[in-house]
Design an enzyme around this catalytic site. Sequence first.
Site, short mmCIF file in Angstrom:
data_model
loop_
_atom_site.label_atom_id
_atom_site.label_comp_id
_atom_site.label_asym_id
_atom_site.label_seq_id
_atom_site.Cartn_x
_atom_site.Cartn_y
_atom_site.Cartn_z
N ASP A 1 1.89 -12.77 -4.81
CA ASP A 1 2.13 -11.71 -3.83
C ASP A 1 2.70 -12.38 -2.58
OD1 ASP A 1 2.19 -9.71 -2.02
OD2 ASP A 1 0.05 -9.17 -2.16
N LYS B 1 7.46 -6.14 3.65
CA LYS B 1 7.51 -6.55 5.06
C LYS B 1 8.90 -7.07 5.48
CE LYS B 1 2.52 -7.49 5.49
NZ LYS B 1 1.97 -6.31 6.13
N TYR C 1 -5.91 -9.55 0.51
CA TYR C 1 -5.44 -8.16 0.64
C TYR C 1 -4.09 -8.04 -0.05
CZ TYR C 1 -4.14 -3.69 2.71
OH TYR C 1 -3.76 -2.38 2.89
C1 LIG Z 1 -0.24 -9.99 0.95
C2 LIG Z 1 -0.03 -8.51 1.11
N1 LIG Z 1 0.26 -7.76 0.05
C3 LIG Z 1 0.47 -6.44 0.13
C4 LIG Z 1 0.37 -5.79 1.34
C5 LIG Z 1 0.60 -4.31 1.43
O1 LIG Z 1 1.81 -4.04 2.05
P1 LIG Z 1 2.08 -2.61 2.69
O2 LIG Z 1 1.22 -2.50 3.89
O3 LIG Z 1 3.56 -2.64 2.98
O4 LIG Z 1 1.75 -1.59 1.65
C6 LIG Z 1 0.06 -6.53 2.50
C7 LIG Z 1 -0.05 -5.86 3.80
O5 LIG Z 1 -0.50 -6.39 4.78
C8 LIG Z 1 -0.14 -7.91 2.38
O6 LIG Z 1 -0.45 -8.67 3.45
#
Ligand SMILES: Cc1ncc(COP(=O)(O)O)c(C=O)c1O
Length: 427
Positions: free
Chosen positions: A237, A265, A132
């Site tokens: 990421d 986060k 994700y």
């Molecule tokens: C690895 C990863 N990338 C991107 C995101 C997206 O972040 P946001 O919810 O702040 O848009 C998440 C959210 O859980 C994530 O776990």
Amino acid sequence: MFERARRALAGGVASAYQSREPWPIYLERGVGSKVWDVDGAERIDFHNGFGSMPQGHAHPAITRAVTERMELGTHFAAPTEDAVVVAEELQRRWGIPRWRFVNSGSEATMDAIRIARAHTGRDTIVKIFGSYHGHHDYVMVSIGVPYHRIGNRESYESLPYGGGIPQSVAELTIPVPFNDAGAMERRIETLFEEGRPPACVIMEPAMMNLGVILPEPGYLEAVRELTKRLGVLLIFDEVKTGLCIAAGGAVERFGVEPDMVTLAKALGGGLPTGAIGGTEEAFETVEAGSVYQVGTYNGNPLAMAAARASLTEVLTPEAYELIEAREERLLRGCQDVIERHNLPGYAVGLGAKGCVTFSPEPVVDYESFKANQDGELADLAWLYNMNRGIYMTPGREEEWTLSVAHSEEDCDAFVAAFDELAADLTA
Ligand SMILES: Cc1ncc(COP(=O)(O)O)c(C=O)c1O
């Protein structure tokens, strides 16, 4: 509260990820490692805002920084010194020279992919099946799907995740299995042969959206080598790993340098922010102005004040030592319960993150997760926790996040609740 909320707030929640059977949990406040819900129930927080709060709730240093900033004005759409300090600190921690800010993890991955596309002049992107990366169309592809729809391991399907995502957009995103550099290389070579070479590989260096899946020895190095050789940008990421598994995230922990990283986060210390870091070459298009990396709230003063206080006063080297010690206690405690009760599973984690994976086999990628994870047991564990004062992340794919505020007793309480579950299951 649910009855009232659902009359105005769709489904009674602000984000679909906040809904949960039998109803969402409405929280009122949090201090340190504890949260209180609207019924007044106190729980120890291992959810920590989906991993956003390794600082613990209402940390005095962050509260002070944000309060001081409030009185000086909260938004200008112009950079403040705090944004410069945060960029400098990220540069130091990650050893990555250029940074920009956004407001969420989704914005970070969206912009990073756009930058990679502009840099290479290519449209296709590669991601890991089951991973994700946020809720925009480029990456809402091949996430949670039934096992039988995955397709052939050498050519997994590009499956839109939920409604509203055009198939034509999903087709631009090619999923490959985690922990298999050979499969990634073969798929990328095929994409070259088909005349649609990828701009980038976007991946979590350690997967944190299928519980926790660690990279096998040599995997990240192999991915780095093959992407460099094939002229494909590598994006780590680190929205979940960054600041949680080490001061300099996975790049520090595993010693593999990508072309770009994305953060969010934990960066904001509880305020919404995110960041993209990259090499000077990757950022050429941004600095030349040919890619519009923009946003009214990017580098918002309140979020930057919180991030600065978090990085300079809270997430210090000593904080990481403390988190590591708590993590070890928690992992050891859970593993001990598993062994004493002979449960099919294992405890796994890194830094502030970890989970019990209910699976008789090691989970190394989406296929092994889907084939082996006992989802019902994961759901039951969540209920056991919630009813025993442990506020845990809902969802079969989630993990705990520790904070600097967690005590040894907090970790022991988690283990005790798990022990009760194990004893009842095997009685
Ligand atoms: C690895 C990863 N990338 C991107 C995101 C997206 O972040 P946001 O919810 O702040 O848009 C998440 C959210 O859980 C994530 O776990």
